[in-house]
Design a protein around this motif. Structure first.
Motif, PDB file in Angstrom:
ATOM      1  N   PHE A 257      96.537 -45.910  31.313  1.00 50.80           N
ATOM      2  CA  PHE A 257      95.896 -44.681  31.786  1.00 50.80           C
ATOM      3  C   PHE A 257      94.619 -44.274  31.049  1.00 50.80           C
ATOM      4  O   PHE A 257      93.876 -43.432  31.543  1.00 50.80           O
ATOM      5  CB  PHE A 257      96.886 -43.504  31.696  1.00 50.80           C
ATOM      6  N   ALA A 258      94.367 -44.818  29.874  1.00 49.37           N
ATOM      7  CA  ALA A 258      93.236 -44.335  29.066  1.00 49.37           C
ATOM      8  C   ALA A 258      91.903 -44.574  29.763  1.00 49.37           C
ATOM      9  O   ALA A 258      91.678 -45.626  30.373  1.00 49.37           O
ATOM     10  CB  ALA A 258      93.237 -45.001  27.697  1.00 49.37           C
ATOM     11  N   ARG A 259      91.004 -43.591  29.626  1.00 46.85           N
ATOM     12  CA  ARG A 259      89.653 -43.693  30.170  1.00 46.85           C
ATOM     13  C   ARG A 259      88.625 -43.797  29.047  1.00 46.85           C
ATOM     14  O   ARG A 259      87.500 -43.320  29.175  1.00 46.85           O
ATOM     15  CB  ARG A 259      89.361 -42.474  31.053  1.00 46.85           C
ATOM     16  N   HIS A 260      89.041 -44.372  27.968  1.00 44.23           N
ATOM     17  CA  HIS A 260      88.172 -44.529  26.795  1.00 44.23           C
ATOM     18  C   HIS A 260      88.638 -45.748  26.018  1.00 44.23           C
ATOM     19  O   HIS A 260      89.754 -46.246  26.226  1.00 44.23           O
ATOM     20  CB  HIS A 260      88.243 -43.278  25.912  1.00 44.23           C
ATOM     21  N   PRO A 261      87.839 -46.276  25.111  1.00 44.13           N
ATOM     22  CA  PRO A 261      88.267 -47.421  24.296  1.00 44.13           C
ATOM     23  C   PRO A 261      89.459 -47.040  23.418  1.00 44.13           C
ATOM     24  O   PRO A 261      89.625 -45.876  23.029  1.00 44.13           O
ATOM     25  CB  PRO A 261      87.032 -47.732  23.440  1.00 44.13           C
ATOM     26  N   LEU A 300      82.039 -37.804  13.891  1.00 45.42           N
ATOM     27  CA  LEU A 300      83.072 -37.068  14.609  1.00 45.42           C
ATOM     28  C   LEU A 300      82.528 -36.228  15.762  1.00 45.42           C
ATOM     29  O   LEU A 300      83.030 -36.293  16.890  1.00 45.42           O
ATOM     30  CB  LEU A 300      83.851 -36.184  13.628  1.00 45.42           C
ATOM     31  N   MET A 301      81.512 -35.398  15.501  1.00 43.46           N
ATOM     32  CA  MET A 301      81.026 -34.496  16.539  1.00 43.46           C
ATOM     33  C   MET A 301      80.379 -35.229  17.703  1.00 43.46           C
ATOM     34  O   MET A 301      80.673 -34.931  18.874  1.00 43.46           O
ATOM     35  CB  MET A 301      80.057 -33.477  15.927  1.00 43.46           C
ATOM     36  N   PRO A 302      79.489 -36.202  17.470  1.00 39.02           N
ATOM     37  CA  PRO A 302      78.946 -36.961  18.595  1.00 39.02           C
ATOM     38  C   PRO A 302      80.030 -37.674  19.412  1.00 39.02           C
ATOM     39  O   PRO A 302      79.927 -37.790  20.629  1.00 39.02           O
ATOM     40  CB  PRO A 302      78.006 -37.972  17.924  1.00 39.02           C
ATOM     41  N   LEU A 303      81.076 -38.148  18.717  1.00 35.88           N
ATOM     42  CA  LEU A 303      82.173 -38.821  19.407  1.00 35.88           C
ATOM     43  C   LEU A 303      82.895 -37.853  20.344  1.00 35.88           C
ATOM     44  O   LEU A 303      83.220 -38.194  21.495  1.00 35.88           O
ATOM     45  CB  LEU A 303      83.150 -39.385  18.374  1.00 35.88           C
ATOM     46  N   LEU A 304      83.146 -36.638  19.862  1.00 36.30           N
ATOM     47  CA  LEU A 304      83.794 -35.627  20.703  1.00 36.30           C
ATOM     48  C   LEU A 304      82.923 -35.284  21.910  1.00 36.30           C
ATOM     49  O   LEU A 304      83.422 -35.176  23.038  1.00 36.30           O
ATOM     50  CB  LEU A 304      84.090 -34.376  19.879  1.00 36.30           C
ATOM     51  N   HIS A 305      81.631 -35.098  21.687  1.00 38.18           N
ATOM     52  CA  HIS A 305      80.736 -34.740  22.783  1.00 38.18           C
ATOM     53  C   HIS A 305      80.707 -35.820  23.864  1.00 38.18           C
ATOM     54  O   HIS A 305      80.651 -35.513  25.060  1.00 38.18           O
ATOM     55  CB  HIS A 305      79.325 -34.499  22.246  1.00 38.18           C
ATOM     56  N   ASP A 317      93.137 -39.826  20.182  1.00 37.71           N
ATOM     57  CA  ASP A 317      92.246 -40.627  21.026  1.00 37.71           C
ATOM     58  C   ASP A 317      90.949 -40.952  20.289  1.00 37.71           C
ATOM     59  O   ASP A 317      90.420 -42.069  20.399  1.00 37.71           O
ATOM     60  CB  ASP A 317      91.936 -39.885  22.320  1.00 37.71           C
ATOM     61  N   LEU A 318      90.415 -39.981  19.558  1.00 39.07           N
ATOM     62  CA  LEU A 318      89.188 -40.228  18.800  1.00 39.07           C
ATOM     63  C   LEU A 318      89.402 -41.304  17.735  1.00 39.07           C
ATOM     64  O   LEU A 318      88.535 -42.163  17.516  1.00 39.07           O
ATOM     65  CB  LEU A 318      88.690 -38.935  18.158  1.00 39.07           C
ATOM     66  N   LEU A 319      90.555 -41.277  17.090  1.00 38.94           N
ATOM     67  CA  LEU A 319      90.867 -42.313  16.098  1.00 38.94           C
ATOM     68  C   LEU A 319      90.982 -43.678  16.768  1.00 38.94           C
ATOM     69  O   LEU A 319      90.542 -44.696  16.218  1.00 38.94           O
ATOM     70  CB  LEU A 319      92.162 -41.967  15.366  1.00 38.94           C
TER      71      LEU A 319
END
Length: 441
Positions: A257-261, A300-305, A317-319
């Motif tokens: 289901f993930a929509r990210h790496p 961290l912040m650019p990744l969240l954006h 998910d970010l990790l």
């Protein structure tokens, strides 16, 4: 002629960028050197203690003191914050009449660092987790508890009420929940309140080299030093250790289901995360955000954006995204170090737990507080209700084994995985208590 001018312009631009990068690295190295030089003086000045006095503070007393908030980065918490904490640093030398076990006397003196984040109704659950860590560990522990303000008094009152034999095994600090001021609202709303606080531990606990982060719904069935030993197995590239999110791809979430790496075949679960934070702070991470590798604080912040509309499980998910791009930086540990309902709810799929027993139990899905998975709740209730200093075999192990016999769910049918290692831990605890009682006579 224009072609030569363009080539000259590109070359000039590349040289300028290279010089800018070199200058940035030089400034960063000078700042780190200056920080290392000032840190010992700052610690001594802030605490007002001599080196010898600091060494005598780890488990020697029970009176809390106010610690200046120099440990927390001003960029993370710009307000004037203070931490109400118990005495810390190294334990004092103990004589043979001490109530601490003989094995504790010969254990290394440096404390093991444990971090947790608690919000809302998680006070009791967090205390049970800390209780399991103190019960079975032989080394001095130091707790870093990040909690909402209205929970601070509850932590302090309960931890200070524990029997001195156990109270002497740990020190603690209670911190406010804090995020970078410019984006605090975004981080607070990510997944669950406070959940993303763990991402900022390397930036907040700047004086801590390594830490074990766990969710509040984790229980230690073996001494904390067992999982801590993975730090010595890190190669030169690894900065953290986590277990897979799933063992069986057919029921995996990320791969379906993930929509990210995400990391590996099924992603990783961040409920138990062992971190070498010095390496995390120093490393430049590969990413899909910029043409250059980025430091943790800049990532961290650019990744969240970029991914905030595509992530479901917030900071986990970010990790996963970070370690997807930096797989060499993660040590993958087996599922018995982070055993969850997913490993037995549809039938047993954690082979290492079947072979070795569960070392760390992770009761996500709220299974400690409902009747959907009685085996998980039985372990939680057994540790919660066990009175410290009583016989752990009769007061904890035997009632639990009896309770598990009546559970006929898939997880209940695997009940031996819940008690195999716990039985060892309880036996060791009972021997420690017997030695302590003989020493007191």
């Amino acid at each position: 002629m224009r072609r030569y001018l363009r080539v000259l312009f590109v070359c000039t631009l590349l040289v300028f960028c290279s010089l800018l990068y070199i200058f940035n690295q030089l400034v960063s190295s000078l700042e780190r050197a200056d920080h290392r030089e000032r840190a010992p003086r700052t610690r001594a000045a802030d605490t007002g203690l001599s080196e010898r006095a600091q060494d005598d503070r780890c488990n020697s007393g029970s009176v809390p003191h106010w610690e200046p908030y120099w440990r927390v980065s001003r960029a993370v918490c710009p307000n004037h914050c203070v931490t109400d904490s118990a005495p810390r640093y190294r334990p004092p030398a103990l004589d043979l009449d001490s109530s601490v076990s003989e094995r504790s006397l010969s254990a290394p003196r440096d404390p093991l660092e444990l971090a947790v984040v608690a919000c809302g109704s998680r006070l009791e659950e967090t205390l049970v987790m800390l209780k399991s860590a103190v019960l079975f560990s032989q080394r001095c522990l130091r707790f870093h508890i990040f909690a909402e303000d209205d929970l601070h008094a509850g932590f302090k009152q309960e931890l200070e009420s524990w029997p001195q034999r156990f109270r002497s095994k740990f020190s603690y600090s209670v911190y406010p929940i804090s995020f970078p001021s410019d984006n605090a609202r975004e981080w607070k709303r990510l997944f669950k309140p406070c959940a993303s606080q763990r991402l900022f531990l390397p930036l907040i606990l700047k004086q801590v080299d390594s830490v074990l982060y766990v969710d509040t719904d984790v229980l230690f069935l073996r001494p904390l030093e067992d999982v801590w030993s993975f730090l010595s197995r890190f190669n030169s590239s690894q900065v953290a250790a986590m277990a897979p999110e799933h063992e069986e791809p057919r029921i995996g979430w990320y791969n379906r289901f993930a929509r990210h790496p995400y990391y590996g075949k099924t992603g990783v679960n961040s409920g138990v995360m062992l971190m070498n934070m010095t390496r995390i702070r120093d490393k430049h991470f590969k990413n899909d955000l910029a043409a250059v590798d980025l430091k943790w604080a800049d990532l961290l912040m650019p990744l969240l954006h970029k991914y905030k509309l595509n992530i479901t499980w917030g900071d986990q998910d970010l990790l996963n995204i970070i370690f997807h791009h930096n797989p060499e930086s993660l040590l993958l540990i087996e599922c018995h170090w982070n055993y969850r309902p997913d490993h037995c709810i549809y039938g047993s799929n954690c082979i290492s737990a079947e072979q070795n027993g569960v070392y760390i139990l992770h009761g996500n899905r709220g299974v400690y507080h409902d009747d959907k998975q009685p085996a998980f709740r039985a372990v939680y209730d057994a540790i919660k209700q066990f009175p410290l200093d009583e016989d752990p075999v009769r007061g904890l192990l035997l009632p639990l084994e009896e309770k598990l016999k009546s559970d006929h769910t898939y997880c209940g049918r695997s009940r031996l995985v819940f008690t195999r290692r716990l039985r060892e831990s309880v036996t060791e605890l009972q021997k420690d208590q017997d030695r302590s009682r003989r020493a007191e006579v």
